[in-house]
Each structure stands twice: as structure tokens, then as C-alpha cells.
Motif scaffolding. Structure first.
Motif, mmCIF file in Angstrom:
data_model
loop_
_atom_site.group_PDB
_atom_site.id
_atom_site.type_symbol
_atom_site.label_atom_id
_atom_site.label_comp_id
_atom_site.label_asym_id
_atom_site.label_seq_id
_atom_site.Cartn_x
_atom_site.Cartn_y
_atom_site.Cartn_z
ATOM 1 N N THR A 221 53.748 -10.014 50.218
ATOM 2 C CA THR A 221 54.251 -11.117 49.401
ATOM 3 C C THR A 221 55.527 -11.696 50.004
ATOM 4 O O THR A 221 55.753 -12.903 49.967
ATOM 5 N N TYR A 222 56.368 -10.826 50.593
ATOM 6 C CA TYR A 222 57.647 -11.298 51.120
ATOM 7 C C TYR A 222 57.473 -12.248 52.299
ATOM 8 O O TYR A 222 58.155 -13.272 52.383
ATOM 9 N N VAL A 223 56.570 -11.922 53.219
ATOM 10 C CA VAL A 223 56.392 -12.796 54.390
ATOM 11 C C VAL A 223 55.453 -13.958 54.105
ATOM 12 O O VAL A 223 55.228 -14.804 54.961
ATOM 13 N N GLY A 224 54.891 -13.999 52.892
ATOM 14 C CA GLY A 224 54.052 -15.136 52.491
ATOM 15 C C GLY A 224 52.601 -15.035 52.889
ATOM 16 O O GLY A 224 51.805 -15.933 52.587
ATOM 17 N N VAL A 225 52.197 -13.943 53.543
ATOM 18 C CA VAL A 225 50.816 -13.843 53.998
ATOM 19 C C VAL A 225 49.858 -13.600 52.829
ATOM 20 O O VAL A 225 48.673 -13.936 52.906
ATOM 21 N N PHE A 226 50.358 -13.076 51.733
ATOM 22 C CA PHE A 226 49.465 -12.767 50.612
ATOM 23 C C PHE A 226 48.939 -14.039 49.954
ATOM 24 O O PHE A 226 47.836 -14.055 49.412
ATOM 25 N N GLN B 207 70.316 -5.093 55.017
ATOM 26 C CA GLN B 207 69.430 -3.974 54.731
ATOM 27 C C GLN B 207 69.191 -3.801 53.235
ATOM 28 O O GLN B 207 68.702 -2.766 52.781
ATOM 29 N N GLU B 208 69.523 -4.840 52.464
ATOM 30 C CA GLU B 208 69.223 -4.794 51.028
ATOM 31 C C GLU B 208 67.712 -4.828 50.844
ATOM 32 O O GLU B 208 66.984 -5.402 51.661
ATOM 33 N N PRO B 209 67.185 -4.205 49.766
ATOM 34 C CA PRO B 209 65.731 -4.187 49.545
ATOM 35 C C PRO B 209 65.153 -5.586 49.461
ATOM 36 O O PRO B 209 65.831 -6.530 49.037
ATOM 37 N N ILE B 210 63.879 -5.725 49.871
ATOM 38 C CA ILE B 210 63.212 -7.031 49.779
ATOM 39 C C ILE B 210 62.785 -7.313 48.344
ATOM 40 O O ILE B 210 62.322 -8.397 48.019
ATOM 41 N N GLY B 211 62.932 -6.344 47.481
ATOM 42 C CA GLY B 211 62.623 -6.493 46.060
ATOM 43 C C GLY B 211 62.971 -5.199 45.348
ATOM 44 O O GLY B 211 63.014 -4.142 45.967
ATOM 45 N N ARG C 69 56.238 -4.242 42.399
ATOM 46 C CA ARG C 69 55.345 -5.364 42.741
ATOM 47 C C ARG C 69 55.713 -6.017 44.066
ATOM 48 O O ARG C 69 54.875 -6.617 44.724
ATOM 49 N N SER C 70 56.990 -5.960 44.434
ATOM 50 C CA SER C 70 57.408 -6.568 45.696
ATOM 51 C C SER C 70 56.857 -5.758 46.855
ATOM 52 O O SER C 70 56.902 -4.524 46.844
ATOM 53 N N ASN C 71 56.345 -6.445 47.867
ATOM 54 C CA ASN C 71 55.787 -5.738 49.025
ATOM 55 C C ASN C 71 55.874 -6.640 50.260
ATOM 56 O O ASN C 71 56.168 -7.837 50.149
ATOM 57 N N SER D 218 55.056 -0.637 48.282
ATOM 58 C CA SER D 218 56.109 -1.008 47.348
ATOM 59 C C SER D 218 57.439 -1.171 48.061
ATOM 60 O O SER D 218 57.831 -0.346 48.887
ATOM 61 N N ALA D 219 58.143 -2.251 47.737
ATOM 62 C CA ALA D 219 59.443 -2.524 48.367
ATOM 63 C C ALA D 219 60.433 -1.396 48.123
ATOM 64 O O ALA D 219 61.316 -1.151 48.941
ATOM 65 N N THR D 220 60.265 -0.698 47.006
ATOM 66 C CA THR D 220 61.216 0.366 46.668
ATOM 67 C C THR D 220 61.071 1.582 47.578
ATOM 68 O O THR D 220 61.947 2.443 47.602
ATOM 69 N N THR D 221 59.967 1.657 48.344
ATOM 70 C CA THR D 221 59.761 2.806 49.240
ATOM 71 C C THR D 221 60.152 2.503 50.686
ATOM 72 O O THR D 221 60.080 3.383 51.542
ATOM 73 N N LEU D 222 60.550 1.255 50.964
ATOM 74 C CA LEU D 222 60.941 0.892 52.327
ATOM 75 C C LEU D 222 62.389 1.295 52.582
ATOM 76 O O LEU D 222 63.243 1.161 51.709
ATOM 77 N N SER D 223 62.671 1.785 53.779
ATOM 78 C CA SER D 223 64.049 2.115 54.139
ATOM 79 C C SER D 223 64.828 0.822 54.361
ATOM 80 O O SER D 223 64.246 -0.264 54.457
#
Length: 938
Positions: free
Chosen positions: A699-704, A686-690, A694-696, A822-827
Motif C-alpha cells: 500500500t505504501y509504494v502504491g502497487v496495491f 526510520q519512522e514506521p511507514i504506518g 493494515r499498513s504494509n 504489517s508495517a509494525t513488524t518492519l525494522s
């Protein structure tokens, strides 16, 4: 004051102008599918308005330090009480913060030890008491018989001031010598000391003691001790001793300063261990990191620090060659075969001088005759001395946190640890679990005087320990680092602290306090919440746990869907009223009309397994555990039983080390068999994805990448000469340079949290005007980032590559999040599912192990159903999935269960039951089996 809280026209985030009325002094549950808007209602609206009103009640002077709270988007809220939020944010990342300090129990322990603690000599084990000045002088004269002796009596240690009065007094007493900050000075030469600088000042009595001049020095020593308030350091030819009018050993002179609470603080210089400065650990070179492969020779790069170094390019390598040449060390032999004495010369230096030459890049020679520093000492020295963050990071790759050799993790100095109560020093007390601490207090034998002094303090300590026990944290020790607590644990610690305050008339807002709790412990938590309510408080709890909902007074079900499909009140009322409402998916699950089915058969696996042999990490008691490959295995047990120790510390870290992640140190176990069957490990935490805005998810799943390719192929892009990089917000070209593609600007508030505001150039769009001229189906790339996953699937329906990747996000229950969120807003739970979606896109190898830690965090029952389908799909394609989980719906869908316990902490660490869910329910010792049985019978 009214008996209800009335909310009118709430529109925060996705809330659709909702109005509702909820009762006060009740236990209220706000629930709904993930992303439905329940948190927006509970925290961003009700709690935020309560906080704003509190801020406005303060003076303008106070508000300038606390900041102004923005009014949430709501027309009106009536009947609000003072609000306190207890969320899942980790208590502290400070290495000095522990469970004891966070709960303030350690503060009471410090007071207790200062008032009734008894010092013991660590050498002789005898209780020590204070000496009178006369006794000290006699002892000094005895020790100094026939030797040169100096008596140093401290006047000011680490204090600020000019000390004019002190010097005047010394001159009156006739002293001519004083030591100031380690330097002997004559009183006539002393200038006024700097007022704002700390100083160490001591009276100095120097003499040679003979039998015929004993009385000559007696009076001067006695006066020095009186001036130094009965404290002295006596230096003879043979030894150095400290004397104190407080506590001193009659045999060896070991002394303990005056007992006061700050002495027992590892955050205060007088109490902290001098080597680790109260941290308990130090950064030392880890030989496993420095030499990951002991089969290699020095010339083959066994010591990674010297990797790619040659004589012509690096002087450090030449020094290594000089050591090897001098001591006859074979640089072509495997390093494991080198004699220990030779290896020590390489690691810890030559000690004696060596004659050698160093050649620079131009071939010029410089001769040396000096000891050569060992690689270990050099790395540790340079790590502390370097001013370069890059160099510091590089040296840090060879270091690991190791127990302080002086205090052995106790954080405190020798004198503090000499003080005991009931045979234990303060560190040994903090090593006990909550339950053990309660038992220790109950069995403590004190004198009538000690009992009278400590009664109130012990009562407060016992009370706070009981609160921790009641919220299911019996297994925690008071020295446990706050940074190692899970979100659920830190939330329950704050909950226990609030219970201790016994406030009434308060509105508490909680965020899923049941996270990380076994059903057995959850029952205790529910009783605690009811106790807080019964004191006269309103509890608003964002929660998905069905037992907590059934025990509540009032439920607000937000939905019906997530994101734009949510934001409405679907149902509200008593649990029974919500169950009777067929429009509520929550009600349907509560009533049993809708449920997660039990699989018709259990997989047997592929016949192979991972076997952990004799695991003893943390509280594990020589555990042997088998994880069948090709199955969905769930590891469960009460909180603190040892699940993470077994799965994360032992199994996961051993696999990672086996696959080449050398910086990961496996937990203690004799062996893990079957590693050859694994070629890939995916740990979905459950660590943040970034950690940056800028991390979202895109970008994480590569679709961007695929979306940028698509925009680069449009006619407008080709006409303007734009390539794929033009549509990246991470590099120069197409991004807004004012915010460097962040879309927001960070405003540093110094001692307050940083504030983020939209960039005033691009207004949060991240790109410059030229890039935003390019459109695909009338949408800019900035518009795409604002789409939800669900909208993205529809928008890119004709592009199969993009649609497939977005569909995996939807499959794990994240259809409502924005692609550019933003990755920082994800639980933590949302971040975990983004990672899961990323892995779902990849082709299975058949030898992949997935390890997940409580993936149901933050999930409604309907979302749990989706998650189980995804996990089953992973196993169906030949993978192995191992899950740490308490959710009974996940447990009943397992092919194989390992139940650890029976209790938490020292009373856990054993396998209570193992097998299929049907086999687990047959075990009477299994708490999991007890709660699982009714579900299987249904």
C-alpha cells in the motif's frame, strides 16, 4: 554444565531446520544479509527459549501476571543460560523519562542531595539553616507587631485517615479552631474524616498583636508550632511567610522542607514545579502556527483559527469584529502593520467590558456588556476543558511545547532548586554531559563529614557515568528525554546498565549495538562487549559491522540469501575460518575478496548550493556549511557531534518551512541561502511507514492500487459486479467485517502488552469468502499479499506497471519482505528503504533534495552496495542526496563530505573538515579521515 549451546532443528520463521553448536562465555556474532534469518535464530529461537524456560520456573501465580511464552519452533536446545535481551526499542515515550531516570543515576543524585545538599536563599544567596521553635515564635511576634496575623501550623498535609487522635489532642490543648481542606471549622463540629481521602489539616491561631498583650499569644503560638512539628505559614497584613525548623532564611523567612530523596523528584508533588507538574514544558499557543503569514489582514484570514468564518456563520468572528470596532483596529490592514497594543487586544482580550451584539443564524440579536476573551487565551482554555478528542486535536494544531515560565525547564519547584552541592542544584547537575559530570565529581570539594556520608553514593554515580562513557555516550546529558534517543543510543544505555550489574553466567542477546556509532566510538563499544564476556557471560550479537566481527570469538553466518533463499548456516567458526570459506559472502567481504569500489570520479555538482549561515542550534558553534546541489553529500562525525542538529533541525526543517510546512520550526541559524533552488524535499527517516497492522509495503509504494485494478478487470469480478473497492481491506464490501480487514484481532491485556491473534473468521486473510472467489492466475488477492517481493516480480512479470514498482523494492534490498507484511513488524532500516523505493518510482524534477539518516542501519555489506547504487542513481538523475552516516563504504562513495566534531556534546558542533574523501583524509584533526584513509589506499 556443558561449555556449548546446542540447537537442534530450529525452524522459526524462515530457518530451515538448522542445527548448530556455539561456544559459551564467548563473544558470538550472528550475521548475514538482511532477511537471512539471523534475528530469527538469535532472538526468536535462542532468546525466546531462554525466556520460556525462565517463565516455566516461576509459580503459576506469577505466570498469570507475566503471561505464558510460546515455545519456539525448535526440537531442542541444550546448555542455555539465563537470557537477557538488549534490543533497539526506544527506552520510553514517557515525557517524564530521562537518561538520568533510565540509568538510575538520578535516583542516586536525589539521595546525594538529600544527605549532603546545602539550601541557599534564592533572594539573598546565603546558606540557610533550621530555626528552633523559640526562634520562630520570636520572629513571628516581631513580624506581627501591630498587625492582624494568622499562624497556620500543619498537622497533616495530603494524608489519609480519620485523625481522631489528633483532634482529641487539640481539644486537650485548648484549641477551638482548625482548618480542614481550606475550611475553618470548630472542633465540636468536626465529623470523622473520610479514611481513604487525603486531607490538609492545620491548627489556626488568629489574633491582633499589641505590645500590651504579647505574652497572651506567645504560648499558644509555641504550642501550635510544636504540634505542627516546627512548620508554620504566617499571614500578616503585609506578607505571607513560611517557617520551618528544618531550613529557613533569617532575613526573609524563605524555607525549604526537610531534605529527603522524594523532595528532589519531579514525579512527586512535593518536588515538582506546580505550573508544569514536573514536565518542564507546557502547551502554549505558538504565534507562528496561529499566524503563518503576517502579510495577510484579518479579513484575508491571517489568523488561521478564523479561517472561513463569517458574521452569519460564527459568533466567534462577531466577537473579533466587536473588539476591532471598539479599539479601532483596521481588519483590512496586514497584521504585521498593526500596533502592538491593538494586536494584544486581539490575542489576549479586551480586559475591560465592551458593549456589543451577537446575531444567531436566525438573525436574532443578543446584547452583551463584558470583556471579550482573546484568541490565545480561548484556545488554551478550550484545549484543557474540551472533552472532544476531535476538538482537542484541532486546538492542538495552534499549540507548541514551550519552556515552563516558572521553572524554565528545570521541572522542580523553587525550594528544591535552592539546594546545592558544589555550587550546583540538582537540575544544573543533570544539564552536564556524562564527561562533565565525571569531571565535576572529581573536582568536588567536600568536608570530611560530607565525604564520609557521600562516598558510596558518589562511587556508584561515577561508576555508572563511566559505563556510559565506555559505550560512546559521553555527549548525553542526564536531563535528555529518553524519547529523543535513537534505537542504538537506548540500546547502549541498557547495555551500560547491565555492565553496572556485573552479573556472570548470563546469556546476553544484542541487536546491532554499533548502530549510530562512529568508528572511533565503535572501538570503545567492542572493548565493553569484551569486558562483559570476560566477566563470564555469553554474548550473542546480531551485527553487520566488520570491525566487531573481526574482534569476535565466533561467527555464525546465516543465509545465503534473504527470505526463502536464507535460513541456512552458510559458515561458522572463528573470524579467520569464516574468511577462508568462499561460500560465505560475509567471509568474502571480511577477507577483502569482495568489496565496495571507490567511484572513479567525484561529481562537482550543478554549481549551485544550499548554504547554512551561522547555525547555533543545540551544540552547533556558529557553523557555516555548504551543501553542493547535484551531489551525494555525506555528513559524518563522532556520536553527538551535531550532525542531526545541522542536517535535520536546521537544514531540513528550514526547507520544510520554506515549502509551506508551517508547523515545523527550523533550528537556530541566521539564514539558509539557496532555498529558491529547491521545489521538493524528501526526508527518508526510520519512522514506521504506518502505525496499524493494515499498513504494509504494497500500500505504501502504491502497487496495491494497481493490483486491485487488475483483479477488478478479471472475468469473475465483472460477473459478480465487483469494482476495485471490493478488493480493499480498508473499506466495507470485500473485507472481512469480523476483523475489519486487519486479519488479526487485538486482545487488550490491561497492564500487559496487547496480544494479536489471527481472526477466527477469515484466518488472517483479511477478506470475505465472496472476494476470495476471484482469482488471477489461480491466486486470490489474499495470496498476493502473502507473496514476497521477489515472488511478486515473477508473478506479475507481464504487467510492467506492477513489476516496475516491485522492482524498486528489490533494488533497495527488500526482495525478501512480504507485500502484505504489517508495517509494525518492519525494522527502522526496512521502513526507510520502503520509503526510498516509493520515491524511486517518481520522475525527478531536478530540484529535489533527498535527506537520509543512517540508511545503512541493519544492512549487510552486500546490501550496502545495493543501497549505494540506488543513491548514486538518484544523483545521476539530477537530484541532491544528503546522508547522515558513519558507514565508511558510504562515506568513501560521497562526492562531498562534511565532518563535524571534533568530539560530542559541548566539545563538538564545529566543522572539522570538508571536501572530497581524498581531501578529508589529509586533515589530521578528522577522526573520519583517520579511519577512511586505509580504505582509499586499498
Amino acid at each position: 554444565m556443558g561449555s556449548t549451546i546446542k540447537i537442534q532443528g530450529a525452524r522459526e520463521n524462515n530457518l530451515k531446520n538448522v542445527s548448530l553448536e556455539i561456544p559459551k562465555d564467548k563473544l558470538i556474532i550472528m550475521t548475514g544479509v538482511s532477511g537471512s534469518g539471523k534475528t530469527s535464530l538469535a532472538f526468536d529461537t535462542i532468546y525466546a527459549e531462554g525466556q520460556r524456560r525462565y517463565m516455566e520456573s516461576l509459580s503459576s501465580y506469577a505466570r498469570q501476571f507475566l503471561g505464558n511464552s510460546e515455545k519456539p519452533d525448535v526440537d531442542q536446545i541444550d546448555g542455555l543460560s539465563p537470557a537477557i535481551a538488549i534490543d533497539q526499542k526506544t527506552t520510553s515515550h514517557n515525557p517524564r523519562s530521562t537518561v538520568g531516570t533510565v540509568t538510575e543515576i538520578y535516583d542516586y543524585l536525589r539521595l546525594l542531595y538529600a544527605r549532603i545538599g546545602v539550601p541557599y536563599c534564592p533572594e539573598h544567596g546565603e546558606p540557610i539553616t533550621g530555626m528552633t521553635v523559640t526562634e520562630m515564635v520570636d520572629q513571628v511576634m516581631l513580624l506581627a507587631e501591630g498587625t492582624k496575623t494568622t499562624v497556620l501550623a500543619p498537622i497533616a498535609l495530603g494524608k489519609k485517615g480519620t485523625f481522631k487522635d489528633t483532634f482529641a489532642r487539640l481539644m486537650k490543648e485548648g484549641y477551638l479552631r482548625v482548618r480542614v481542606d481550606g475550611e475553618i471549622r470548630l472542633l465540636e463540629e468536626l465529623e470523622p474524616l473520610e479514611k481513604n481521602k487525603k486531607h490538609d489539616i492545620e491548627v489556626v491561631v488568629d489574633r491582633i498583636v499589641r505590645r500590651d498583650n504579647r505574652s497572651r499569644y506567645y504560648d499558644s503560638i509555641q504550642t501550635a508550632l510544636n504540634i505542627g512539628e516546627g512548620m508554620a505559614e504566617v499571614v500578616t497584613d503585609e506578607e505571607t511567610l513560611r517557617f520551618s525548623s528544618n531550613y529557613a532564611c533569617n532575613i526573609c523567612g524563605f524555607t525549604v522542607p526537610k531534605l529527603e530523596p522524594r523532595l528532589f523528584s519531579f514525579n512527586a508533588p512535593m518536588g515538582a514545579c506546580p505550573e508544569c507538574k514536573g514536565i518542564g514544558t507546557i502547551q502554549k499557543v505558538d504565534l507562528d502556527l496561529l499566524i503563518p503569514n503576517w502579510n495577510l489582514s484579518l479579513n484575508e484570514g491571517a489568523i488561521t483559527f478564523y479561517k472561513n468564518m463569517t458574521q452569519s456563520s460564527n459568533q466567534l468572528w462577531q466577537r473579533l469584529e466587536a473588539v476591532c470596532d471598539h479599539f479601532g483596529i483596521d481588519m483590512d490592514a496586514p497584521i504585521k502593520d498593526l500596533p502592538k497594543k491593538q494586536l494584544d487586544k486581539i490575542l489576549y482580550g479586551s480586559q475591560e467590558p465592551i458593549q456589543f451584539s451577537i446575531y444567531n443564524t436566525k438573525g436574532l440579536e443578543r446584547k452583551y456588556d463584558e470583556p471579550i476573551e482573546g484568541i490565545v487565551d480561548m484556545i488554551e482554555r478550550r484545549y484543557l476543558e474540551t472533552g472532544s478528542s476531535w476538538s482537542r486535536d484541532w486546538y492542538e494544531t495552534f499549540l507548541s511545547e514551550q519552556e515552563c515560565p516558572s521553572c524554565h525547564g528545570a521541572r522542580l519547584n523553587r525550594e528544591v532548586l535552592a539546594v546545592r552541592i558544589g555550587g550546583k542544584n540538582i537540575y544544573e547537575w543533570t544539564q552536564m554531559s556524562v564527561v562533565q559530570s565525571i569531571q565535576f565529581i572529581d573536582q568536588l570539594e567536600l568536608t570530611p563529614t560530607q565525604r564520609k556520608i557521600s562516598d558510596l553514593v558518589l562511587k556508584e554515580i561515577r561508576s555508572r557515568l563511566n559505563f556510559l562513557k565506555n559505550v560512546g555516550l559521553t555527549y548525553l546529558t542526564l536531563d535528555r528525554l529518553a524519547s529523543t534517543l535513537s534505537g542504538g543510543e537506548s540500546q547502549r544505555i541498557r547495555l551500560a546498565t547491565q555492565i553496572g550489574s556485573r552479573l556472570t553466567g548470563v546469556m546476553y542477546v544484542l541487536d546491532e549495538p554499533s548502530i549510530g556509532l562512529h568508528q572511533r566510538d565503535n572501538d570503545r563499544l567492542i572493548e565493553t562487549l569484551k569486558d562483559m564476556r570476560d566477566l563470564g557471560n555469553t554474548l550473542i550479537v546480531v551485527e553487520h559491522d566488520e570491525d566487531t566481527m573481526r574482534a569476535s570469538d565466533f561467527i555464525v553466518d546465516v543465509g545465503p540469501g534473504a527470505g526463502i533463499h536464507g535460513g541456512n548456516i552458510v559458515a561458522m567458526g572463528t573470524p579467520q575460518e569464516v574468511m577462508n570459506n568462499d561460500n560465505s559472502i560475509t567471509g568474502r567481504f571480511l577477507s577483502g575478496k569482495e568489496k565496495i569500489p571507490v567511484p572513479s570520479e567525484r561529481r562537482k555538482g550543478n554549481g549551485k548550493s544550499l548554504q547554512v549561515i551561522d547555525a547555533t542550534h543545540n551544540n552547533l558553534k556558529h557553523v557555516n556549511a555548504e551543501f553542493p546541489l547535484g551531489t551525494l553529500t555525506v555528513v559524518t562525525g563522532v556520536s553527538g557531534s551535531g550532525k542531526s542538529s545541522l542536517v535535520t533541525e536546521v537544514l531540513t526543517h528550514t526547507i520544510q518551512h520554506h515549502l509551506g510546512k508551517v508547523r515545523t520550526k527550523p533550528g537556530q541559524a541566521r539564514e539558509v541561502k539557496g532555498l529558491e533552488e529547491i521545489d521538493k524535499l524528501i526526508e527518508i527517516s526510520q519512522e514506521p511507514i504506518g502505525r496499524t497492522p493494515r499498513s504494509n509495503p504494497a500500500t505504501y509504494v502504491g502497487v496495491f492500487d494497481d493490483i486491485r485494478d487488475l483483479y477488478a478487470q478479471t472475468k469473475e469480478a465483472k460477473l459478480l459486479g465487483f469494482t476495485k473497492s471490493q478488493f480493499s481491506f480498508n473499506v466495507k464490501g470485500g473485507r472481512c467485517e469480523a476483523c475489519q480487514g486487519d486479519g488479526i484481532r487485538k486482545i487488550s491485556m490491561h497492564f500487559l502488552p496487547d496480544i494479536y491473534v489471527d481472526c477466527d473468521v477469515c484466518h488472517g486473510k483479511r477478506y470475505n469468502e465472496e472476494t476470495l472467489q476471484v482469482k488471477y492466475r489461480d491466486k486470490t488477492i489474499a495470496d498476493v499479499l502473502e507473496m514476497t517481493v521477489e515472488e511478486g516480480i515473477e508473478f506479475f512479470s507481464s504487467i510492467s506497471k506492477i513489476r516496475h514498482k516491485l522492482q524498486t523494492l528489490s533494488d533497495v534490498g527488500l526482495s525478501y519482505i512480504k507485500l502484505g507484511q504489517s508495517a509494525t513488524t518492519l525494522s527502522g532500516g526496512e521502513a526507510q528503504r520502503v520509503k526510498l523505493a516509493s520515491e524511486l518510482q517518481k520522475k525527478p524534477t531536478g530540484k529535489t533534495v533527498f535527506i537520509l539518516d543512517e540508511p545503512t542501519t541493519g544492512l549487510h555489506s552486500s546490501d550496502v552496495r545495493k543501497l549505494i547504487e540506488v543513491l548514486q542513481r538518484l544523483v545521476d538523475t539530477g537530484n541532491t542526496v544528503i546522508v547522515i552516516e558513519h558507514n565508511l563504504d558510504v562515506i568513501k562513495n560521497a562526492d562531498y563530505i562534511i565532518d563535524i566534531g571534533p568530539e560530542g556534546g559541548d566539545e563538538g558542533g564545529q566543522i572539522v573538515a570538508k571536501g572530497t574523501p581524498e581531501e578529508i583524509v589529509q586533515c589530521p584533526q578528522s577522526y573520519t579521515g583517520k579511519y577512511l584513509k586505509p580504505l582509499l589506499e586499498q
